[in-house]
Design an enzyme around this catalytic site. Structure first.
Site, PDB file in Angstrom:
ATOM      1  N   HIS A 316     -21.264  15.583  14.321  1.00 13.53           N
ATOM      2  CA  HIS A 316     -22.178  15.343  13.204  1.00 13.53           C
ATOM      3  C   HIS A 316     -21.605  14.229  12.327  1.00 13.53           C
ATOM      4  O   HIS A 316     -20.493  13.750  12.540  1.00 13.53           O
ATOM      5  CB  HIS A 316     -22.343  16.606  12.362  1.00 13.53           C
ATOM      6  CG  HIS A 316     -23.161  17.679  13.006  1.00 13.53           C
ATOM      7  ND1 HIS A 316     -24.473  17.935  12.663  1.00 13.53           N
ATOM      8  CD2 HIS A 316     -22.848  18.569  13.987  1.00 13.53           C
ATOM      9  CE1 HIS A 316     -24.939  18.932  13.398  1.00 13.53           C
ATOM     10  NE2 HIS A 316     -23.968  19.324  14.207  1.00 13.53           N
ATOM     11  N   GLU A 389     -17.334  16.445  11.762  1.00  7.66           N
ATOM     12  CA  GLU A 389     -18.076  15.584  10.854  1.00  7.66           C
ATOM     13  C   GLU A 389     -17.379  14.235  10.844  1.00  7.66           C
ATOM     14  O   GLU A 389     -16.244  14.107  10.376  1.00  7.66           O
ATOM     15  CB  GLU A 389     -18.126  16.182   9.447  1.00  7.66           C
ATOM     16  CG  GLU A 389     -18.864  17.507   9.339  1.00  7.66           C
ATOM     17  CD  GLU A 389     -20.369  17.371   9.481  1.00  7.66           C
ATOM     18  OE1 GLU A 389     -20.853  16.225   9.545  1.00  7.66           O
ATOM     19  OE2 GLU A 389     -21.054  18.411   9.520  1.00  7.66           O
TER      20      GLU A 389
END
Length: 441
Positions: A316, A389
């Site tokens: 992500h 992330e």
């Protein structure tokens, strides 16, 4: 996406990044991928494109969870505030509830940096062409298969990477998934980097060669192709997160795929039941076709009653984090996640974070989520699962839309972490000194 800001320094470009640059498929004008996402009249999401706001005075995981439960998607976390995505109606609702909101610069643009255009990134169409190019270039190492289709009928593909790619061998398998949230285009670049870097280095790099000989690797470059096309292919970023599936009885479009998984779905205040929310979990678990496609693929890797996939990363943006389950509870352990399970997750997660400069922590240390892919992978399939992330650390680096000039650096930054996961995938408990207890028959 979930994030915490830190003060670590930036890593420099590596030789692997230069190789990636040499092998990269050139990016041109972004072609629309049929079928187009057309609507005769503007829908609610088209009329009210979401914006980003800083919300002051939100300091603890409990306070962040309470804010998220209002329907806001939390993008960034500091010690005293968060950054959320919200449309105007949700922003008004949050202000009425007493939250202090400050509007931030438009998508892809901040005081420091901006993406020059959506063409900085591969479109869905050019991503598919890139994959085909790599498969043609390395036919003995790469194989593409369509594992299902999105709501609007686009192919969702998985690419297998192994030294004996045509044969389903009895080797530990590792899965990498990308682009579950539409606006997180850097993750698609991560998928393409992994494919071309590992394939090109087979027979050259000893570690890469050993892993392709000893593992079967699966890469799903885009779980959410409809959302990616909608966010990117008009020529301007739309800050779109969800899929493009209509919601019965509502003009709001889309389900948050990463709240739609059938493990503790909707259990714990970590998703929204409102169709207009950025974190809408859908009317039922696995109601999104994209969720079902990936879940069915994962279940298809059960052979002789044993799941062949042992480890997984879901990429992500943004925040520079390595997260592990569970997200639905603040507790380090829970039913189905023993202390040894948690410790093995943490040991490998921390090693990967040391390699790329990210922060490592349990998912719920940020705030509660339920129905996430990471919780499902472990809770339902006993696959060690991580959420990465990627860059940037904060919106000042471009948020969801950093400039294309960072792509090669920031994808190559994760090569060592990918190799670490591959090397541990045959026995994740080796990381805590318990190989004999868990991994020897």
């Amino acid at each position: 996406m979930r994030m915490r800001m830190t003060k670590r320094g930036r890593r420099t470009t590596t030789a692997a990044a230069l190789l990636a640059l040499a092998l990269a498929v050139p990016l041109g004008a972004q072609a629309l991928a049929a079928p187009a996402d057309s609507s005769p009249t503007p829908t609610a999401d088209q009329r009210q494109a979401p914006d980003q706001y800083e919300v002051s005075g939100v300091r603890t995981a409990t306070e962040r969870t309470r804010l998220s439960a209002q329907g806001a998607a939390i993008n960034e976390v500091t010690d005293h505030s968060v950054v959320v995505t919200a449309d105007k109606s949700l922003a008004a609702k949050l202000r009425k509830a007493g939250y202090d909101l400050t509007a931030l610069p438009a998508a892809g643009r901040s005081a420091d940096v901006s993406a020059s255009a959506p063409s900085d990134y591969h479109s869905y169409a050019s991503m598919m062409r890139a994959v085909d190019t790599y498969v043609a270039q390395y036919p003995n190492l790469l194989r593409k298969q369509v594992i299902g289709r999105s709501y609007q009928g686009r192919d969702i593909i998985a690419v297998k990477l192994s030294s004996n790619v045509a044969v389903d061998e009895n080797k530990p398998e590792v899965l990498f998934t990308h682009n579950m949230h539409a606006r997180e285009h850097l993750t698609v670049e991560m998928a393409l980097y992994t494919l071309r870097e590992l394939a090109s280095q087979y027979g050259r790099d000893q570690r890469v060669t050993r892993m392709l000989d000893q593992r079967e690797i699966w890469v799903i470059p885009s779980i959410n192709p409809d959302g990616k096309v909608y966010d990117q292919d008009s020529g301007r970023f739309r800050m779109w997160r969800k899929n493009r599936q209509p919601n019965s009885g509502s003009s709001a479009v889309g389900t948050d795929i990463n709240r739609n998984w059938a493990y503790r779905w909707g259990c714990c205040g970590g998703s929204s039941g409102s169709p207009g929310s950025e974190t809408y979990r859908g009317p039922s678990a696995h109601s999104a076709p994209e969720t079902r496609v990936v879940a069915d693929f994962v279940r298809s890797r059960i052979v002789g009653g044993k799941q062949q996939i042992s480890a997984h990363i879901d990429f992500h943006t943004y925040g520079e984090l390595v997260l592990w389950p569970y997200g639905f509870t603040y507790n380090d352990t829970a039913p189905g996640l023993t202390q040894d399970d948690r410790n093995a997750h943490a040991a490998v997660g921390q090693a990967m974070a040391r390699s790329n400069g990210y922060r490592a922590q349990q998912s719920s240390d940020l705030y509660i989520t339920d129905g996430s892919i990471g919780d499902w992978m472990w809770g339902d399939q006993k696959i060690f699962s991580y959420t990465f992330e990627m860059y940037p650390r904060s919106s000042s680096g471009g948020g969801f839309y950093p400039p294309g000039s960072v792509i090669n650096r920031e994808t190559a930054r994760n090569k060592e972490a990918v190799l670490l996961l591959l090397e541990n995938a045959d026995c994740m408990y080796r990381s805590i000194g318990k190989e004999a207890q868990y991994c020897r028959s």
